[in-house]
Design an enzyme around this catalytic site. Structure first.
Site, PDB file in Angstrom:
ATOM      1  N   HIS A   1       0.894  -1.358  -0.058  1.00  0.00           N
ATOM      2  CA  HIS A   1       0.104  -0.021   0.019  1.00  0.00           C
ATOM      3  C   HIS A   1       0.796   1.158  -0.016  1.00  0.00           C
ATOM      4  O   HIS A   1       0.213   2.280  -0.575  1.00  0.00           O
ATOM      5  CB  HIS A   1      -1.073  -0.126   1.220  1.00  0.00           C
ATOM      6  CG  HIS A   1      -0.401   0.063   2.314  1.00  0.00           C
ATOM      7  ND1 HIS A   1       0.144  -0.987   3.152  1.00  0.00           N
ATOM      8  CD2 HIS A   1      -0.038   1.108   3.393  1.00  0.00           C
ATOM      9  CE1 HIS A   1       0.728  -0.814   4.280  1.00  0.00           C
ATOM     10  NE2 HIS A   1       0.613   0.509   4.470  1.00  0.00           N
ATOM     11  N   ASP A   2       2.019   1.283   0.637  1.00  0.00           N
ATOM     12  CA  ASP A   2       2.737   2.481   0.655  1.00  0.00           C
ATOM     13  C   ASP A   2       4.205   2.362  -0.265  1.00  0.00           C
ATOM     14  O   ASP A   2       5.077   3.010  -0.031  1.00  0.00           O
ATOM     15  CB  ASP A   2       3.421   2.919   2.143  1.00  0.00           C
ATOM     16  CG  ASP A   2       2.366   3.604   2.743  1.00  0.00           C
ATOM     17  OD1 ASP A   2       1.532   4.363   2.429  1.00  0.00           O
ATOM     18  OD2 ASP A   2       2.157   3.403   4.116  1.00  0.00           O
TER      19      ASP A   2
ATOM     20  N   LYS B   1       6.200   5.358  -1.507  1.00  0.00           N
ATOM     21  CA  LYS B   1       7.240   6.203  -0.669  1.00  0.00           C
ATOM     22  C   LYS B   1       8.559   5.882  -1.281  1.00  0.00           C
ATOM     23  O   LYS B   1       9.483   6.388  -0.541  1.00  0.00           O
ATOM     24  CB  LYS B   1       7.038   5.608   0.807  1.00  0.00           C
ATOM     25  CG  LYS B   1       5.783   6.194   1.404  1.00  0.00           C
ATOM     26  CD  LYS B   1       5.577   5.797   2.848  1.00  0.00           C
ATOM     27  CE  LYS B   1       4.218   6.427   3.343  1.00  0.00           C
ATOM     28  NZ  LYS B   1       4.290   5.924   4.877  1.00  0.00           N
TER      29      LYS B   1
ATOM     30  N   HIS C   1       2.914   9.851  -3.129  1.00  0.00           N
ATOM     31  CA  HIS C   1       3.593   8.395  -3.049  1.00  0.00           C
ATOM     32  C   HIS C   1       2.421   7.472  -3.625  1.00  0.00           C
ATOM     33  O   HIS C   1       2.716   6.491  -4.092  1.00  0.00           O
ATOM     34  CB  HIS C   1       3.838   8.049  -1.739  1.00  0.00           C
ATOM     35  CG  HIS C   1       2.750   7.726  -0.790  1.00  0.00           C
ATOM     36  ND1 HIS C   1       2.001   8.863  -0.230  1.00  0.00           N
ATOM     37  CD2 HIS C   1       1.974   6.589  -0.587  1.00  0.00           C
ATOM     38  CE1 HIS C   1       1.248   8.171   0.605  1.00  0.00           C
ATOM     39  NE2 HIS C   1       1.106   6.934   0.407  1.00  0.00           N
TER      40      HIS C   1
ATOM     41  N   HIS D   1      -5.884   4.109  -1.323  1.00  0.00           N
ATOM     42  CA  HIS D   1      -5.976   3.951  -0.058  1.00  0.00           C
ATOM     43  C   HIS D   1      -6.076   5.084   0.867  1.00  0.00           C
ATOM     44  O   HIS D   1      -6.223   5.215   2.179  1.00  0.00           O
ATOM     45  CB  HIS D   1      -4.825   2.818   0.564  1.00  0.00           C
ATOM     46  CG  HIS D   1      -3.941   3.552   0.807  1.00  0.00           C
ATOM     47  ND1 HIS D   1      -2.722   3.708  -0.118  1.00  0.00           N
ATOM     48  CD2 HIS D   1      -2.996   3.753   1.994  1.00  0.00           C
ATOM     49  CE1 HIS D   1      -1.640   4.240   0.318  1.00  0.00           C
ATOM     50  NE2 HIS D   1      -1.560   4.210   1.412  1.00  0.00           N
ATOM     51  N   HIS D   2      -5.761   6.388   0.222  1.00  0.00           N
ATOM     52  CA  HIS D   2      -5.789   7.601   1.108  1.00  0.00           C
ATOM     53  C   HIS D   2      -7.096   8.353   0.556  1.00  0.00           C
ATOM     54  O   HIS D   2      -7.099   9.779   0.745  1.00  0.00           O
ATOM     55  CB  HIS D   2      -4.544   8.376   0.890  1.00  0.00           C
ATOM     56  CG  HIS D   2      -3.449   7.987   1.737  1.00  0.00           C
ATOM     57  ND1 HIS D   2      -3.702   8.221   3.219  1.00  0.00           N
ATOM     58  CD2 HIS D   2      -2.231   7.432   1.361  1.00  0.00           C
ATOM     59  CE1 HIS D   2      -2.590   7.672   3.803  1.00  0.00           C
ATOM     60  NE2 HIS D   2      -1.497   7.244   2.648  1.00  0.00           N
TER      61      HIS D   2
ATOM     62  N   ASP E   1      -4.728   0.567   8.126  1.00  0.00           N
ATOM     63  CA  ASP E   1      -3.478   1.079   8.171  1.00  0.00           C
ATOM     64  C   ASP E   1      -3.495   2.550   8.915  1.00  0.00           C
ATOM     65  O   ASP E   1      -2.591   2.593   9.730  1.00  0.00           O
ATOM     66  CB  ASP E   1      -3.116   1.871   6.588  1.00  0.00           C
ATOM     67  CG  ASP E   1      -1.798   2.452   6.511  1.00  0.00           C
ATOM     68  OD1 ASP E   1      -0.841   2.090   7.201  1.00  0.00           O
ATOM     69  OD2 ASP E   1      -1.768   3.387   5.811  1.00  0.00           O
TER      70      ASP E   1
END
Length: 521
Positions: free
Chosen positions: A381-382, A385, A410, A436-437, A465
Site C-alpha cells: 500500500h505504501d 514512498k 506516493h 487507500h488515501h 493502516d
C-alpha cells in the site's frame, strides 16, 4: 394371434410363463427394459412366455406392456432407457405402429431404443417399404415367428443397444472430462481441487438413472503426512471422517489397496474400486479413492484413466501456482518491509496490515479468494514512498505545504510502479496504492473518489493502516492508546471511512488486537 397358435410351444414353456418364482431377480445388474406394444393380449402372453428366463450379459428382462399407440407414446416418455420395443403395426389405425416409430425417432430424438415391428397383416405394411422409409431395426411376421427367432432377434437388438449406449456414454464421459479439466485448472485450493475431482469421478461412473450419487458413493481424497495417510475431502460414507487417517476408518479391503498403491506408486483398479495415485514433483503423494455400486466396465476404466492423466496435471498445476503465489507473496512482503524500514518504521507493520485486512474482508463476507488476494497485495500500500526523499519521509516535525504535496504523490508513484502487468496480485497492489488515501466523503487524494467509487480493498486497507499507524510509534509521533485510536476511527466513520466497515471493525476489535499482539514490535 389366436390361442391355437400357443400350441406351437412346448408345455414347459407354458409353465415358465405361469411361474411366479421367475419374477425373482437373482442377478445384481438392473434388467433390460423390453416394451411390448400390441393390442392383442395373447401376443403379450406369448412374448413373456418365450423370454421369461431370457438373460443377456448377466441381466434379465423387465416387460413394460402397452396396448395402443397412445399408450406407447406415454410409456416411451416414462422409460427413455428402454432397450427394445416390440411394436405392432396395426392398432388404432392401419399404420399406428409406424406413427409411433416417427414419434420415438423424430419427436423424442431417441436413436438408441431398438424397434422391432411385428405384424399379423404384412400386406398392410410391406417389409421392403417399411424398412427403407422408417428407422426400425427389424421386421417380424407374427404368423411365422418361432421362439428361437424371437430370442435371437432380442439378443442382437440388446447387443446393438448396448453398443450404442457405450459409444454415447463414452462421448458424454469425454465431454465431462474436457469440461471438468478446464474447471480443475481454475481452482487454487487443494481441498477444492480434490472435491472437484471426486464430483467428476462420481458423475463419470454413475448409472444413467443416477443410482450413484455423492451421498451414496464411497470416495475420498487423502494425502501422506508424517507417515499417515489422512483424508482431506470426501463424499458419502467417508464425509464424516475428514481429517482422520485412512487406516483408522477404512475397511481392511480399502486399506489393502491403499497400501499396495503407495508401495507400488501407481493407480490400481479392482472390480468396484479405483485408487488413483498422484505424486507431484515436490514429492507430495495424493490418493483418490472411488468405490462404485456396479462393477467398473472396460469403458469406465478407459475414461477414468483418461481423466486420471488430467488429474495428475491438475495437481502439478496447483502446486506450481502455489509456488508462484508464494514467491509473489514473499516479494510483496519484502517490498513492504523495505519501505517501512526506510521510513524508520518496523517491518511488522505490513504483516499486521496484511493479516488485519484479510480479517476485515472475511468479516465483510468477501469470497475467500479475494480475502487472500487482499492479504497478499495490501503490504504494497505504501510502495510509492520509494520515490519520496528521505528528508521528507523521515522528517520528525510537521511537513510544509510543499512537502505535504510531495508526500501525497506516493499514491500515484506506487500505482505507476505497479502498472502494466497482468499479474492479479500486482494489479491489486496498484489499486490499493492509488486509493487507500481516498476518503468516504470524497475529500481524500489523489482523485477525490467518493463512497463505493473507492475499491473495497482500499477502503479496508485505509481503516487498518490508520489504526495501526496510530497505535505504533512513528518518526513524527508517539503511539496512541488503543482507546484514543478507536475514538479517531469512530470520528472518521462516514467521513473518512466506510461506515459499514467501521462497524465491523469495532464490533470485532478483540480479533484485530490479537493480530497486533501476534506481530508486536
Amino acid at each position: 394371434m389366436s390361442k391355437n397358435d400357443l400350441l406351437l410351444f412346448k408345455d414347459d414353456d407354458l409353465e415358465i410363463a405361469n411361474s411366479d418364482s421367475d419374477n425373482i431377480n437373482v442377478y445384481n445388474e438392473p434388467p433390460w427394459k423390453i416394451m411390448v406394444i400390441d393390442d392383442d393380449t395373447d401376443t403379450h402372453y406369448l412374448t413373456k412366455m418365450v423370454l421369461k428366463k431370457f438373460v443377456f450379459e448377466n441381466r434379465q428382462v423387465e416387460f413394460i406392456d402397452g396396448y395402443s399407440g397412445a399408450e406407447a407414446r406415454k410409456l416411451i416418455k416414462e422409460h427413455p432407457d428402454a432397450a427394445v420395443i416390440l411394436l405392432d403395426v396395426v392398432m388404432e389405425s392401419d399404420k399406428e405402429g409406424l406413427d409411433v416409430v416417427q414419434f420415438v425417432r423424430e419427436q423424442l430424438q431417441n436413436p438408441f431404443v431398438r424397434i422391432i415391428l411385428r405384424t399379423g397383416q404384412p400386406g398392410s405394411a410391406p417389409e421392403d417399404r417399411v424398412i427403407s422409409e422408417y428407422d426400425i431395426n427389424d421386421y417380424m411376421d407374427k404368423v411365422n415367428i418361432s421362439d428361437q427367432k424371437l430370442k435371437t432377434t432380442i439378443t442382437t437388438s440388446l447387443r446393438a443397444f448396448n453398443l450404442l449406449r457405450t459409444v454415447e456414454n463414452t462421448r458424454n464421459g469425454l465431454k465431462k472430462i474436457i469440461e471438468a479439466t478446464s474447471h480443475l485448472y481454475e481452482v487454487k485450493s487443494l481441498t477444492q481441487l480434490a472435491t472437484g475431482i471426486l464430483t467428476q469421478l462420481v458423475a463419470l461412473t454413475s448409472n444413467e438413472g443416477g443410482a450413484d450419487s455423492e451421498n451414496s458413493t464411497e470416495c475420498f481424497a487423502a494425502t501422506e503426512k508424517r507417515g499417515s495417510i489422512n483424508i482431506y475431502a470426501a463424499f458419502g460414507l467417508y464425509s464424516k471422517h475428514i481429517g482422520k487417517s485412512v487406516f483408522d476408518v477404512a475397511s481392511p479391503e480399502v486399506i489393502d489397496i491403499v497400501k499396495r498403491s503407495v508401495e507400488e506408486k501407481k493407480s490400481l483398479f479392482t472390480d468396484h474400486d479405483f485408487l488413483g495415485y498422484f505424486k507431484t514433483k515436490n514429492g507430495m503423494e495424493n490418493l483418490i479413492f472411488l468405490k462404485t455400486k456396479r462393477p467398473l466396465k472396460l469403458v469406465d476404466r478407459d475414461l477414468i484413466e483418461v481423466f486420471a492423466s488430467n488429474i495428475a496435471s491438475a495437481f502439478e498445476n496447483l502446486f506450481l501456482n502455489r509456488e508462484i503465489t508464494k514467491s509473489q507473496k514473499d516479494v510483496t512482503f519484502t517490498l513492504g518491509e523495505i519501505i517501512e524500514t526506510r521510513s524508520g518504521d518496523a517491518g511488522q507493520h505490513v504483516r499486521r496490515v496484511a493479516e488485519s485486512s484479510r480479517l476485515l474482508a472475511q468479516l465483510a463476507e468477501l469470497p475467500e479468494s479475494e480475502c487472500e488476494l487482499l492479504r497478499t497485495a495490501s503490504p504494497m500500500h505504501d510502495l510509492g514512498k520509494i520515490g519520496i526523499p528521505d528528508a521528507v519521509l523521515n522528517k520528525p516535525g510537521k511537513l510544509t505545504e510543499e512537502e505535504w504535496q510531495m508526500m501525497q504523490s506516493h499514491t500515484e508513484i506506487g500505482c505507476k510502479v505497479l502498472a502494466n502487468t497482468d499479474q492479479e496480485i500486482i494489479k491489486t497492489g496498484g489499486i490499493i496504492c492509488s486509493q487507500h488515501h481516498e476518503q468516504w466523503n470524497g475529500t481524500g487524494y489523489p482523485k477525490g473518489l467518493k463512497g463505493e467509487e473507492i475499491h473495497i480493498f482500499a477502503r479496508i486497507t485505509a481503516i487498518i493502516d490508520v489504526f495501526d499507524a496510530l497505535t505504533h510509534n512513528r518518526c513524527y509521533k508517539d503511539r496512541w492508546s488503543v482507546d484514543k485510536a478507536l475514538d479517531e476511527i469512530k470520528r472518521g466513520k462516514g467521513s473518512h471511512f466506510d461506515p459499514a466497515l467501521v462497524d465491523l471493525f469495532l464490533d470485532n476489535i478483540d480479533q484485530f488486537l490479537e493480530i497486533q499482539r501476534a506481530f508486536d514490535e
